[in-house]
Each structure stands twice: as C-alpha cells, then as structure tokens.
Design a protein around this motif. Structure first.
Motif, mmCIF file in Angstrom:
data_model
loop_
_atom_site.group_PDB
_atom_site.id
_atom_site.type_symbol
_atom_site.label_atom_id
_atom_site.label_comp_id
_atom_site.label_asym_id
_atom_site.label_seq_id
_atom_site.Cartn_x
_atom_site.Cartn_y
_atom_site.Cartn_z
ATOM 1 N N TYR A 37 19.670 44.205 46.447
ATOM 2 C CA TYR A 37 21.102 44.298 46.761
ATOM 3 C C TYR A 37 21.285 45.544 47.607
ATOM 4 O O TYR A 37 21.618 46.617 47.091
ATOM 5 C CB TYR A 37 21.905 44.389 45.457
ATOM 6 C CG TYR A 37 23.367 44.020 45.601
ATOM 7 C CD1 TYR A 37 23.748 42.874 46.280
ATOM 8 C CD2 TYR A 37 24.362 44.809 45.042
ATOM 9 C CE1 TYR A 37 25.083 42.524 46.396
ATOM 10 C CE2 TYR A 37 25.706 44.462 45.153
ATOM 11 C CZ TYR A 37 26.050 43.316 45.830
ATOM 12 O OH TYR A 37 27.374 42.975 45.946
ATOM 13 N N PHE A 41 23.213 51.503 45.490
ATOM 14 C CA PHE A 41 22.881 52.898 45.806
ATOM 15 C C PHE A 41 21.740 53.410 44.946
ATOM 16 O O PHE A 41 21.138 52.671 44.169
ATOM 17 C CB PHE A 41 24.114 53.795 45.743
ATOM 18 C CG PHE A 41 24.942 53.698 44.489
ATOM 19 C CD1 PHE A 41 24.380 53.798 43.226
ATOM 20 C CD2 PHE A 41 26.318 53.518 44.579
ATOM 21 C CE1 PHE A 41 25.157 53.723 42.081
ATOM 22 C CE2 PHE A 41 27.113 53.444 43.440
ATOM 23 C CZ PHE A 41 26.510 53.547 42.183
ATOM 24 N N SER A 69 24.922 45.762 41.491
ATOM 25 C CA SER A 69 23.696 45.446 40.763
ATOM 26 C C SER A 69 23.498 46.334 39.540
ATOM 27 O O SER A 69 22.420 46.351 38.960
ATOM 28 C CB SER A 69 22.510 45.539 41.708
ATOM 29 O OG SER A 69 22.521 46.796 42.316
ATOM 30 N N THR A 71 23.576 49.738 38.953
ATOM 31 C CA THR A 71 22.809 50.989 38.968
ATOM 32 C C THR A 71 23.397 52.016 37.986
ATOM 33 O O THR A 71 22.664 52.601 37.172
ATOM 34 C CB THR A 71 22.791 51.572 40.403
ATOM 35 O OG1 THR A 71 22.487 50.509 41.313
ATOM 36 C CG2 THR A 71 21.764 52.677 40.543
ATOM 37 N N GLU A 87 32.783 43.996 38.082
ATOM 38 C CA GLU A 87 32.271 43.406 39.324
ATOM 39 C C GLU A 87 33.011 42.090 39.557
ATOM 40 O O GLU A 87 33.068 41.234 38.670
ATOM 41 C CB GLU A 87 30.754 43.178 39.219
ATOM 42 C CG GLU A 87 30.136 42.405 40.362
ATOM 43 C CD GLU A 87 30.429 42.990 41.751
ATOM 44 O OE1 GLU A 87 30.197 44.183 41.969
ATOM 45 O OE2 GLU A 87 30.884 42.226 42.629
ATOM 46 N N ASP A 243 38.518 42.220 38.384
ATOM 47 C CA ASP A 243 39.038 42.874 39.572
ATOM 48 C C ASP A 243 39.431 44.313 39.219
ATOM 49 O O ASP A 243 40.320 44.518 38.394
ATOM 50 C CB ASP A 243 40.270 42.072 40.023
ATOM 51 C CG ASP A 243 40.855 42.580 41.318
ATOM 52 O OD1 ASP A 243 40.502 43.692 41.737
ATOM 53 O OD2 ASP A 243 41.674 41.853 41.903
ATOM 54 N N SER A 244 38.791 45.277 39.848
ATOM 55 C CA SER A 244 39.053 46.671 39.462
ATOM 56 C C SER A 244 40.363 47.200 40.045
ATOM 57 O O SER A 244 40.718 48.345 39.811
ATOM 58 C CB SER A 244 37.878 47.575 39.850
ATOM 59 O OG SER A 244 37.628 47.487 41.219
ATOM 60 N N MET A 300 38.039 42.790 46.910
ATOM 61 C CA MET A 300 39.006 43.601 47.655
ATOM 62 C C MET A 300 38.754 43.410 49.151
ATOM 63 O O MET A 300 37.635 43.057 49.570
ATOM 64 C CB MET A 300 38.934 45.086 47.272
ATOM 65 C CG MET A 300 37.671 45.807 47.676
ATOM 66 S SD MET A 300 37.845 47.617 47.559
ATOM 67 C CE MET A 300 38.617 48.032 49.129
HETATM 68 C C1 SAM Z 1 29.001 49.036 47.575
HETATM 69 S S1 SAM Z 1 28.853 47.736 46.425
HETATM 70 C C2 SAM Z 1 28.458 48.594 44.932
HETATM 71 C C3 SAM Z 1 26.999 48.537 44.657
HETATM 72 C C4 SAM Z 1 26.568 49.128 43.337
HETATM 73 N N1 SAM Z 1 26.917 50.506 43.254
HETATM 74 C C5 SAM Z 1 25.066 48.950 43.173
HETATM 75 O O1 SAM Z 1 24.330 49.936 42.995
HETATM 76 O O2 SAM Z 1 24.618 47.820 43.291
HETATM 77 C C6 SAM Z 1 30.502 47.250 46.161
HETATM 78 C C7 SAM Z 1 30.658 46.120 45.125
HETATM 79 O O3 SAM Z 1 32.045 45.953 44.858
HETATM 80 C C8 SAM Z 1 32.272 44.581 44.545
HETATM 81 N N2 SAM Z 1 33.727 44.332 44.641
HETATM 82 C C9 SAM Z 1 34.477 44.050 45.732
HETATM 83 N N3 SAM Z 1 35.762 43.930 45.398
HETATM 84 C C10 SAM Z 1 35.874 44.169 44.059
HETATM 85 C C11 SAM Z 1 36.965 44.224 43.152
HETATM 86 N N4 SAM Z 1 38.218 43.991 43.535
HETATM 87 N N5 SAM Z 1 36.695 44.532 41.855
HETATM 88 C C12 SAM Z 1 35.427 44.769 41.441
HETATM 89 N N6 SAM Z 1 34.354 44.710 42.274
HETATM 90 C C13 SAM Z 1 34.565 44.418 43.562
HETATM 91 C C14 SAM Z 1 31.405 43.864 45.574
HETATM 92 O O4 SAM Z 1 31.121 42.538 45.181
HETATM 93 C C15 SAM Z 1 30.155 44.767 45.575
HETATM 94 O O5 SAM Z 1 29.202 44.297 44.660
#
Ligand code: SAM
Length: 443
Positions: A37, A41, A69, A71, A87, A243-244, A300
C-alpha cells in the motif's frame, strides 16, 4: 514564532526522516508489508512519535483517522498501547483487520492448506479454459494472468469461501490470496496503474499454488515474529470501517492520548483505483461504476476522479467560512484562479471543485480529531502540498491554521523532503517545488 512541539530529529543515526512519508521500511517489516500500500507510511516514524510522548503501556490510546494499511495500529499494538483506527475503504479495511489479528493457530492454517491443495488436485481444468475464464472475470484480469495460473487462483478463492473454518483463519487465507495476486501477475502491476500490455517476465514461471502456500506460511511466521517481540500487555483495538469526518457515537470524546496519521494528499492518488485488480479478481466489482459506488463515494475528496461537476455539494461550508475566515479567503482566491485556468486547458480538470471538497472535509476532520484528543495531547499529520495547474496550495500551512481556528493551541511544521523535481523537464507539468511535511498540532 512557533514553539517546538516535537523533537523531530531521531536520535538513531540510521533513521532518515525524508522517508517518513513513504512505505519503504514498512514493506520490509513483518506483517506491515503484507499488502503493498504505497500510500502507507513508515512504521519507524510511528515508533519515533510514540516514544516522544508520555504514554502508559496498557492504558494509553492512539488514534489514526486514516488507518489505511494499519501502520499506526500495528505499532501501537506492538508497543502495548490501545488503538483506534478509521478507514473508509472497505476492502483495505478488511485486509488491515486481518493484519491486526495475531491469534492464529498453525493447525487450522495447515488443515486448510491441505484441503485447498486437495481441491486443486481434484478439480479438472475446463477444456476451453480461456472461454471459461471469460465468463468469470473482466478483461483486465484475463490480461494480467496466465490462464492456468488464473484458474488455480480461482479454485483457491472459491475453496476458501467454502471452508468450514473459524472466521479469523479464513480472513488470513483470503488476505494471503489477495497479496499473492501481484506476485504471480504477468503484467506490470505497479502503483498506481496496472499496465496489462507490459509483460513481467519474472512472473511467467511462478505457479499459483506454490506462491500462495509460501505466502500463507510466511504470514504465519511474521505473526510469530511480531508477537514474540511485542509488549505482553493486554490491549484493545477498535478498527472502524467508516468516515473520519464524523465519528460521533462511534468514538468517545477525549479518549485519545495521541494521533498519528496521514490524510489523503490533495490531487495525489485515487485510492479506489489501487484495489481495482484485487476487487475484480475477488468478484466484488466489475467496472469503474462499481468501484465508484462502493468506494470513491465513501472517501473524503482528494482527486478529480471523485468530482461530478453537476453536483452542487462543492461549495465552501458556511461553518468553515465563519470559523476559518482567513483560510477561506486564501482558498476562495485560489479556487477562482483554478476555475478560470481550467477553461484554458485541454483536460478541463475540476481542480477548483476538488480543492473546495478537500478543505471542507479537512475542516470537519480537524474538528472531529480535536473532539477525540485529550487536552494537551498532540496530533501529527504527514502530508504533501499540491500545485494543480501550477497554483500552489500549501496544505501543511493551511491544515495547521485550520487546526488553530477550530481550537488547537498551536502548530508546528517540519519539512520531511522536497518532492516533484522529477517533473521539471515535462512541459505539461508545473515547476513548483513541492514538499512532504509533518504538521504537529497540540490541543
Ligand atoms: C495516506 S493514506 C493513509 C495510509 C496509512 N497511514 C498507512 O500507513 O497505510 C489515506 C487513507 O485514508 C483513507 N480515507 C479516505 N477518506 C477517508 C475518510 N473519510 N475516512 C477514513 N478514511 C479515509 C484512504 O482510503 C486511505 O487509505
């Protein structure tokens, strides 16, 4: 003048903060690296962050509003802290849930593997194999695998769902299959796009069953490894497929001692597309429309692929304008520039509406994060800025300022690395240097 909220420079020499926003170290770490993924990070960044704050083993709670994923949650569990993760992407969520389950019995796995092997040896391949596969899979899948390999993978998939085995074992077997797909695909399945016409020669000789079996066994040995090293403190982990932007009713007020996360970057990845191959193979989607309905609509706003210009929801929220007037004024001007610029470009991309949607969402998430965090605690956001059509949007500054406008005490920005230099020679791209930063907000 910002006060230093956080000591970003790791003491350990080998730690390189320029890679904190990348998945490189996580890919090589047990369990973390199961599912590639690249939006993820560094697990070392999370470890560093958690060591900087005063936390109590078995008691403190870490929150990641964009779990991806997992982390942050995996590191929290390893170090003996409780965690909460949200997520929105249902497919990614399910994989992460199986990564967090370390109570797997080898005997159950071994028994299941024997049953799958047995089924494979007893199932005859249809004479007109390619015709048969056409009835099962969309074209993308047919192009990505040799027919014999694809048939074996299909038998494995169907056998897993029929197994009379406990759910956690079945979930691990399913995750192993999903993670094996790109190992045996003969197409270049890089990130973010799949190139079905580019052959990956190294995969031509890889067999579906052997690759799958080795995956399962490697995953089991990863679990043993991570479990042996982990804190023995009993912890709880609440993973939410949701949904956060609004978690009221799902996550308590002031429960989190720390937030470590990375929101989607403005105009960067289409997360829904990342799982196209996997969703098609698992039979959970057949086309772009299915993926939009099931996934894009839940995330989002961060990419133009999510925007329908006929949708009138892309207006700045009144509450955002009121609570964050300076950030609204800045963004409104940038959006006006983008809506004029798009008319001069061939692709007429909706960067204007994307920017509105992105900041409406970021504003709501900042408020929800504030509600969840304990007073005095810190929230770290790894993110990149953006320059659609060359209009620079300093997301790190804006997110820090929006945080303060909704109640946080202060913020600090640390630049992790410059990015975007690779586009310098492309006449189609802007030449604004971009950066990846960590924004630290304190409640
Ligand atoms: C930059 S990634 C984060 C990766 C994570 N830190 C990792 O180590 O895998 C952003 C994540 O936010 C999720 N996402 C997008 N909109 C969201 C929402 N409204 N609520 C929760 N998660 C959301 C995406 O599906 C994606 O997996």
């Amino acid at each position: 003048m910002q006060t230093a909220l956080f000591n970003i420079e790791p003491k350990e020499k080998e730690a390189d903060i320029s890679e904190w926003g990348t998945f490189k170290d996580s890919l090589k770490a047990p369990v973390h690296g199961w599912f590639t993924y690249p939006a993820g990070f560094s697990y070392k960044a999370v470890e560093h962050s958690l060591k900087q704050v005063l936390l109590l083993e078995g008691k403190s709670t870490i929150y990641d509003p964009f779990m991806g994923s997992g982390t942050t949650n995996l590191v929290s569990k390893s170090l003996g802290y409780n965690s909460i993760g949200v997520e929105a992407h249902p497919f990614v969520y399910r994989i992460t849930k199986s990564k967090m389950n370390w109570d797997i019995l080898f005997d159950n796995l071994n028994q299941s593997l024997n049953l799958i092997k047995n089924k494979l040896s007893k199932t005859e391949r249809p004479i007109k194999l390619e015709n048969y596969l056409q009835t099962e899979f969309p074209e993308l899948i047919l192009k990505c695998f040799l027919p014999e390999t694809l048939f074996d993978l299909l038998v494995i998939r169907n056998t897993i769902s029929e197994l009379k085995q406990d759910e956690t074992t079945k979930e691990l077997l399913r995750t192993a299959l999903i993670c094996s797909l790109r190992d045996v695909s003969i197409a270049a399945t890089g990130w973010p796009y799949i190139a079905p016409n580019k052959i990956k020669v190294t995969s031509m000789s890889k067999k579906g069953w052997e690759t799958y079996r080795n995956r399962v066994l490697k995953m089991y040995s990863d679990i043993i490894q991570i479990r042996n090293k982990a804190s023995k403190m009993s912890t709880t982990h609440s993973l939410i497929n949701g949904d956060s932007r609004n978690t009221i009713g799902k996550i308590e007020n002031e429960i989190a001692d720390h937030i470590f996360t990375s929101p989607p970057y403005l105009n960067n990845f289409d997360y829904a597309d990342r799982t196209r191959l996997e969703l098609y193979f698992m039979g959970e989607a057949k086309n772009w429309g299915d993926i939009s309905d099931q996934i894009r609509t839940k995330l989002m706003t961060s990419a133009t692929t999510q925007i329908n210009r006929g949708d009138d929801k892309y207006q700045f929220l009144d509450s955002f304008k009121k609570e964050c007037p300076d950030q609204f004024t800045f963004l409104d001007e940038a959006v006006n520039q983008l809506s004029k610029l798009r008319l001069t470009k061939g692709g007429k991309k909706s960067y204007d509406l994307m920017t509105i949607g992105y900041f409406n969402d970021i504003y709501q998430i900042r408020k929800d994060n504030y509600r969840i965090l304990k007073p005095g605690a810190k929230a770290l956001y790894i993110l990149g800025d953006s320059a659609p059509y060359g209009v620079h949007i300093p997301t790190d500054e804006l997110i820090g300022q929006i945080g303060v406008a909704v109640g946080f005490n202060n913020y600090q920005i640390q630049i992790l690395r410059e990015r975007g230099g690779k586009w310098e020679k492309s006449p189609q791209r802007h030449n604004v240097m971009l950066r990846e930063s960590v924004v630290i907000l304190q409640k």
